[in-house]
Design a protein around this motif. Structure first.
Motif, PDB file in Angstrom:
ATOM      1  N   ALA A 120      15.603 -75.802 -15.840  1.00 49.82           N
ATOM      2  CA  ALA A 120      16.284 -74.598 -15.810  1.00 49.82           C
ATOM      3  C   ALA A 120      17.600 -74.403 -14.746  1.00 49.82           C
ATOM      4  N   ASP A 121      17.059 -74.938 -13.545  1.00 46.38           N
ATOM      5  CA  ASP A 121      17.993 -75.223 -13.062  1.00 46.38           C
ATOM      6  C   ASP A 121      19.591 -75.622 -12.885  1.00 46.38           C
ATOM      7  N   ALA A 122      19.323 -76.436 -13.770  1.00 48.38           N
ATOM      8  CA  ALA A 122      20.682 -77.375 -14.080  1.00 48.38           C
ATOM      9  C   ALA A 122      21.490 -76.841 -14.443  1.00 48.38           C
ATOM     10  N   THR A 123      20.833 -76.129 -15.729  1.00 47.82           N
ATOM     11  CA  THR A 123      21.327 -75.298 -16.592  1.00 47.82           C
ATOM     12  C   THR A 123      22.136 -74.053 -16.215  1.00 47.82           C
ATOM     13  N   GLN A 124      21.780 -73.641 -15.439  1.00 48.50           N
ATOM     14  CA  GLN A 124      21.755 -72.716 -14.662  1.00 48.50           C
ATOM     15  C   GLN A 124      22.940 -72.508 -14.014  1.00 48.50           C
ATOM     16  N   GLN A 125      23.129 -74.220 -13.309  1.00 46.84           N
ATOM     17  CA  GLN A 125      25.028 -74.365 -12.430  1.00 46.84           C
ATOM     18  C   GLN A 125      25.788 -74.866 -13.126  1.00 46.84           C
ATOM     19  N   ILE A 126      24.986 -75.243 -14.390  1.00 46.31           N
ATOM     20  CA  ILE A 126      26.339 -75.849 -14.864  1.00 46.31           C
ATOM     21  C   ILE A 126      26.595 -74.928 -16.051  1.00 46.31           C
ATOM     22  N   PHE A 127      26.663 -73.077 -16.228  1.00 45.94           N
ATOM     23  CA  PHE A 127      27.526 -72.482 -16.363  1.00 45.94           C
ATOM     24  C   PHE A 127      27.574 -71.887 -15.516  1.00 45.94           C
ATOM     25  N   VAL A 128      27.335 -72.141 -14.516  1.00 47.98           N
ATOM     26  CA  VAL A 128      28.063 -71.404 -13.421  1.00 47.98           C
ATOM     27  C   VAL A 128      29.518 -72.533 -12.757  1.00 47.98           C
ATOM     28  N   ASN A 129      29.225 -73.591 -12.906  1.00 50.19           N
ATOM     29  CA  ASN A 129      30.172 -74.392 -12.537  1.00 50.19           C
ATOM     30  C   ASN A 129      31.291 -74.529 -13.928  1.00 50.19           C
TER      31      ASN A 129
ATOM     32  N   ARG B 249      34.719 -62.371 -17.379  1.00 49.89           N
ATOM     33  CA  ARG B 249      33.025 -62.844 -17.314  1.00 49.89           C
ATOM     34  C   ARG B 249      32.235 -62.241 -18.035  1.00 49.89           C
ATOM     35  N   GLY B 250      31.749 -61.240 -18.864  1.00 48.23           N
ATOM     36  CA  GLY B 250      30.751 -60.986 -18.696  1.00 48.23           C
ATOM     37  C   GLY B 250      30.875 -61.116 -20.148  1.00 48.23           C
ATOM     38  N   ALA B 251      32.301 -61.718 -20.866  1.00 45.20           N
ATOM     39  CA  ALA B 251      32.548 -62.091 -22.412  1.00 45.20           C
ATOM     40  C   ALA B 251      32.171 -64.101 -21.930  1.00 45.20           C
ATOM     41  N   PHE B 252      31.647 -64.043 -21.171  1.00 44.42           N
ATOM     42  CA  PHE B 252      31.241 -65.346 -20.986  1.00 44.42           C
ATOM     43  C   PHE B 252      29.752 -65.160 -21.569  1.00 44.42           C
TER      44      PHE B 252
ATOM     45  N   VAL C 233      28.887 -70.029  -4.630  1.00 46.90           N
ATOM     46  CA  VAL C 233      27.314 -69.919  -5.845  1.00 46.90           C
ATOM     47  C   VAL C 233      27.700 -71.604  -5.703  1.00 46.90           C
ATOM     48  N   VAL C 234      29.023 -72.246  -6.107  1.00 49.79           N
ATOM     49  CA  VAL C 234      29.685 -73.295  -6.574  1.00 49.79           C
ATOM     50  C   VAL C 234      29.347 -74.094  -5.481  1.00 49.79           C
ATOM     51  N   ARG C 235      28.534 -75.106  -5.976  1.00 46.04           N
ATOM     52  CA  ARG C 235      28.575 -76.487  -4.674  1.00 46.04           C
ATOM     53  C   ARG C 235      29.644 -77.244  -4.770  1.00 46.04           C
ATOM     54  N   GLY C 236      30.220 -77.134  -3.352  1.00 46.55           N
ATOM     55  CA  GLY C 236      32.175 -77.856  -3.734  1.00 46.55           C
ATOM     56  C   GLY C 236      32.562 -79.023  -4.010  1.00 46.55           C
ATOM     57  N   ASN C 237      31.548 -80.356  -3.866  1.00 46.02           N
ATOM     58  CA  ASN C 237      31.396 -82.012  -4.152  1.00 46.02           C
ATOM     59  C   ASN C 237      31.740 -81.338  -6.053  1.00 46.02           C
ATOM     60  N   THR C 238      31.095 -80.981  -6.120  1.00 47.01           N
ATOM     61  CA  THR C 238      30.424 -80.897  -8.197  1.00 47.01           C
ATOM     62  C   THR C 238      31.681 -80.229  -8.891  1.00 47.01           C
TER      63      THR C 238
ATOM     64  N   THR D 166      23.102 -64.405 -10.084  1.00 43.13           N
ATOM     65  CA  THR D 166      24.106 -65.298  -9.940  1.00 43.13           C
ATOM     66  C   THR D 166      25.472 -64.132 -10.452  1.00 43.13           C
ATOM     67  N   LEU D 167      25.300 -63.259 -11.535  1.00 38.85           N
ATOM     68  CA  LEU D 167      27.008 -62.334 -11.985  1.00 38.85           C
ATOM     69  C   LEU D 167      26.138 -60.866 -11.234  1.00 38.85           C
ATOM     70  N   ALA D 168      24.995 -61.025 -10.144  1.00 37.47           N
ATOM     71  CA  ALA D 168      24.555 -59.204  -9.792  1.00 37.47           C
ATOM     72  C   ALA D 168      25.901 -59.449  -8.166  1.00 37.47           C
ATOM     73  N   ALA D 169      26.693 -60.780  -7.985  1.00 35.68           N
ATOM     74  CA  ALA D 169      26.910 -60.820  -6.862  1.00 35.68           C
ATOM     75  C   ALA D 169      28.366 -60.103  -6.802  1.00 35.68           C
ATOM     76  N   PRO D 170      29.122 -59.679  -6.083  1.00 41.90           N
ATOM     77  CA  PRO D 170      29.801 -58.228  -6.291  1.00 41.90           C
ATOM     78  C   PRO D 170      31.109 -58.945  -6.476  1.00 41.90           C
ATOM     79  N   GLN D 171      31.815 -58.267  -6.650  1.00 42.95           N
ATOM     80  CA  GLN D 171      33.332 -58.659  -7.964  1.00 42.95           C
ATOM     81  C   GLN D 171      33.689 -58.756  -6.264  1.00 42.95           C
ATOM     82  N   ALA D 172      34.986 -59.266  -6.774  1.00 43.67           N
ATOM     83  CA  ALA D 172      36.460 -60.251  -5.642  1.00 43.67           C
ATOM     84  C   ALA D 172      36.966 -58.964  -5.814  1.00 43.67           C
ATOM     85  N   ALA D 173      37.845 -58.600  -4.223  1.00 44.32           N
ATOM     86  CA  ALA D 173      38.489 -57.390  -4.480  1.00 44.32           C
ATOM     87  C   ALA D 173      39.794 -57.852  -5.319  1.00 44.32           C
TER      88      ALA D 173
END
Lengths: 211, 386
Positions: free
Chosen positions: A69-78, A40-43, B88-93, B64-71
Motif C-alpha cells: 500500500a505504501d509503495a502504491t501510494q508512492q507510485i501514484f504520487v510519482n 490533478r483531481g481528475a487523476f 513529497v516525491v523522493r528526489g532520486n526516484t 498527500t493531496l491535502a497539502a496546500p495548493q501552490a500559489a
C-alpha cells in the motif's frame, strides 16, 4: 472535477469517499491523462482504474500488504508528478505507470537488501524449493499463496510473472523491463514449467481446503 | 519455428486470452496440464486486494493531496502541478525514472513547459544570469591559464568544482574474448535469417551430436571446462586459452579430427555438417554459442542445457560480404553501460548465470538497470559491406 480518493468497491460506506463518475470507466487512458494534466483531481479515475493492479503487483514483489500500500501510494504520487513529462501515444500510460511501479519496488527491495535480516530471505538456496503444504495451507489469501510460489522462481522469471499476474501483456512487460518480447515469452514459459512442478507438489493438495 | 519457440508462443497466447477475460481460451497445442496451471494461477491473481490495503492507499493519497495548493504562477495562470508534489516525491526516484525512460524502447519523455516570466522581474533575472555567466567565464579562464602563471601555492578551487560539474557513472569492465572476420561463404543468403546467442552447459559424461541441415554458421566458445568436438567438415579453431585478451592462433581443422577445446578456445563451423560434442571431464563445460542461420530448425543437441538465450528472427537483410564477429564479456555494475555497436550491426547479450536486467536502447547500447552487478556476454556481427 470533484473526485475523491476511493477505497474501492468494498470500501466502508462510512467513509466520506466518493467513486469517480460512472462514465469515467468508459473513457480511454488518453482522455483521462489529458484531463489529469489540467486538474490533478481528475487523476482519480486513473487511480481507481489502476489501484488494485498496482496493489497486487507491489504485493507480489514485496510480500506484505502494508508495504504494498505504501509503495502504491508512492507510485501514484510519482506518476502525478511525472505526468507533465509524459507524452501519450495510445495505450502507453499503463506501461509507463508500471515502469514507475517497477522502479519503486526495486528501490524498496534495495533498501530491504541493506537490512541484515533480509539477506537471509534473499539467499539463493530457497530458489527451486517448493513452498511447504503447511505454508500454503496457512496462507491468508490467494495472493499470499501466489506470492509463496513466485518467491521460488529465479529473479528474471519472477519479475515477468509479477507483472503478468498484475494483468500486463508480454509486450507491455518487455517495454517495462527493457527486454525483447521473445525473452519475456521464454521467461514466462520457463516459469510456468517450474510453477507447474511446484504446484504439483503442494498447491494441488491444499487448494481443496480453501475452496 | 522451433518447438520451444512454438511452445512459448502458445503459452503466451493462452495467457493473453485469459487476461482479456476469456474464461475458456482454446487450449490449442498447449499441454493440458500447462493450461490448467495457467488457469489456476490466473484465478489466484483475480482475487481483490484486501480492504485494509486499499484503505491505506486512499488515506495516504488524501493526506498527500491535502497539502496546500501552490500559489498561482506569476503570469496569472495556475500551475499545472504545484510545488507540494515536489516536496513529497523522493528526489532520486524521479531522476532515476527519467534516466530509465531515456533507455527503454519507445521512450517518450517530454520536457515540462518552462514557466513564462515577464516584466521587471525578467529583466532582473537576465541581468543576474549575465553577471553569473561573466563570473563563470572569468573563473574558467583563470583555471585554464593557471599552468602558464607563476605558482602561487595550492588551490582548492578545482577539486571542489569537479563533483558539482559531473557525477561519475560506474564503468563497465569489458573483455574481448574473441574476434574474427567471417568469410562470405559462411554467411547465409538473405531471407528468413535467425541470429541467436546462447549460454549453455554440457554436463560431465554427456556425448551428443547434431546433424545440421540448415545454411549458416555457428560459434562455440568455451568459458570453462574441456569440450571434445568432432566435425565431419572443415572447422575453424581459434586457440585463445593462453591469452586473456582473445585468440592467439587460428587453424582449419581437418574433417573428422577430434579436437579438445579449453577455456578461451572457439570453434566456428558451417551449420550443415554433423558435429559431435562430448564432455569427458569431471566438471561441466560452460559455453557461449551463437550464430546466424537461414530458415527454421531445432538444433539444440540433446544433453546440452540452455542457461539463457536471445534470438532475433527474421534478421534485417545483411549487406553481402564478410562479417566481423566479436564476443565480449561485460561486467556491469548497476547503471553501467556497454556502448552501442557500430551502425548496421547485430548485437545480442546473454547472462553469464541467467537472464540479467539489461535494457537495450534503439541504437543497441546495453545498460544494467538491475540492482545488482550483471555479467553478460555480447555477440556482435558487423557487416564489412555495411
Amino acid at each position: 472535477m470533484g473526485h475523491r480518493w476511493s477505497t474501492g468497491t468494498r470500501a466502508r460506506s462510512s467513509q466520506s469517499i466518493a467513486k469517480p463518475a460512472p462514465h469515467d470507466a468508459a473513457r480511454s487512458d488518453a482522455d483521462l491523462v489529458a484531463a489529469a494534466r489540467l486538474d490533478r483531481g481528475a487523476f482519480a479515475p486513473l487511480y481507481e482504474r489502476y489501484r488494485d493492479d498496482l496493489l497486487r503487483y507491489t504485493f507480489y514483489c514485496l510480500g506484505d500488504w502494508d508495504d504494498a500500500a505504501d509503495a502504491t501510494q508512492q507510485i501514484f504520487v510519482n506518476a502525478m508528478a511525472g505526468l507533465p513529462r509524459f507524452v501519450d501515444r495510445g495505450d502507453a500510460f499503463r506501461a509507463w505507470l508500471f515502469r514507475i511501479a517497477h522502479n519503486e519496488v526495486v528501490t524498496r527491495q534495495q533498501q530491504r537488501a541493506r537490512r541484515p535480516q533480509s539477506q537471509l530471505i534473499a539467499g539463493a538456496e530457497v530458489i527451486d524449493r517448493a513452498p511447504s503444504p503447511e505454508a500454503l495451507a496457512i496462507a491468508a489469501d490467494d495472493h499470499q499463496r501466489l506470492w509463496l510460489l513466485l518467491e521460488r522462481l529465479p529473479p528474471d522469471r519472477r519479475r515477468v510473472c509479477e507483472l503478468r499476474f498484475a494483468g500486463l501483456t508480454d509486450k507491455e512487460i518487455a517495454a517495462i523491463l527493457g527486454k525483447n518480447a521473445g525473452a519475456v515469452r521464454t521467461a514466462q514459459s520457463r516459469a510456468i514449467a517450474q510453477l507447474r512442478d511446484l504446484m504439483g507438489i503442494s498447491l494441488a493438495s491444499t487448494r481443496g481446503d480453501h475452496d | 519455428m522451433t518447438d520451444e519457440r512454438r511452445r512459448d508462443e502458445e503459452i503466451n497466447r493462452f495467457w493473453n486470452e485469459l487476461l482479456h477475460s476469456r474464461e475458456n481460451p482454446a487450449v490449442g497445442t498447449l499441454e493440458p496440464d500447462q493450461a490448467e496451471t495457467l488457469r489456476q494461477l490466473h484465478a489466484l491473481s483475480l482475487a481483490p486486494p484486501p480492504d485494509h490495503a486499499r484503505l491505506r492507499v486512499a488515506r495516504a493519497m488524501e493526506q498527500t493531496l491535502a497539502a496546500p495548493q501552490a500559489a498561482p504562477a506569476r503570469n496569472g495562470h495556475a500551475a499545472l502541478y504545484p510545488r507540494d508534489l515536489e516536496i513529497v516525491v523522493r528526489g532520486n526516484t524521479i531522476a532515476r525514472d527519467r534516466n530509465l525512460e531515456a533507455w527503454l524502447p519507445g521512450a517518450q519523455v517530454a520536457s515540462p513547459p518552462s514557466p513564462v516570466v515577464r516584466g521587471p522581474l525578467r529583466a532582473a533575472i537576465l541581468h543576474l544570469a549575465t553577471a553569473l555567466l561573466l563570473l563563470l567565464t572569468l573563473g574558467i579562464g583563470i583555471l585554464a591559464t593557471r599552468p602558464l602563471l607563476p605558482s602561487t601555492g595550492p588551490t582548492a578551487l578545482l577539486p571542489a568544482a569537479i563533483p558539482l560539474m559531473s557525477t561519475p557513472e560506474p564503468g563497465p569492465a569489458l573483455q574481448t574474448l574473441f574476434a574474427t572476420t567471417l568469410p562470405t561463404r559462411l554467411i547465409p543468403a538473405a531471407g528468413n535469417l535467425d541470429f541467436f546467442v546462447w549460454r549453455t552447459t554440457l554436463d560431465p559424461g554427456i556425448h551428443t551430436s547434431y546433424q545440421g541441415q540448415i545454411k549458416g554458421f555457428q560459434m562455440q566458445h568455451v568459458i570453462s571446462g574441456e569440450l571434445t568436438l568432432t566435425a565431419n567438415g572443415p572447422l575453424q579453431l581459434f586457440r585463445g586459452s593462453s591469452g586473456a585478451s582473445g585468440m592467439v592462433s587460428a587453424a582449419e581443422a581437418t574433417p573428422g579430427a577430434v579436437l579438445l577445446l579449453h577455456p578461451g578456445d572457439t570453434a566456428i563451423f558451417a551449420f550443415d555438417q554433423t558435429v559431435a560434442y562430448a564432455n569427458r571431464a569431471s566438471t561441466p563445460v560452460e559455453l557461449v554459442a551463437g550464430g546466424l542461420f537461414a530458415g527454421h530448425g531445432a538444433w539444440l543437441p540433446e544433453g546440452v542445457t540452455r542457461i539463457d538465450h536471445n534470438e532475433l528472427y527474421p534478421v534485417p537483410e545483411l549487406p553481402a560480404g564478410p562479417v566481423d564477429l566479436t564476443l565480449v564479456r561485460a561486467t556491469l555494475p548497476p547503471g553501467a553501460e556497454v556502448p552501442a555497436p557500430p551502425a548496421g550491426s547485430l548485437a545480442f547479450d546473454v547472462g553469464a548465470v541467467e537472464e540479467s536486467d539489461i535494457a537495450k536502447r534503439p541504437d543497441g547500447a546495453l545498460r544494467n538497470i538491475g540492482p545488482e552487478e550483471a555479467v553478460i556476454y555480447v555477440l556482435t556481427l558487423t557487416p564489412r559491406g555495411g
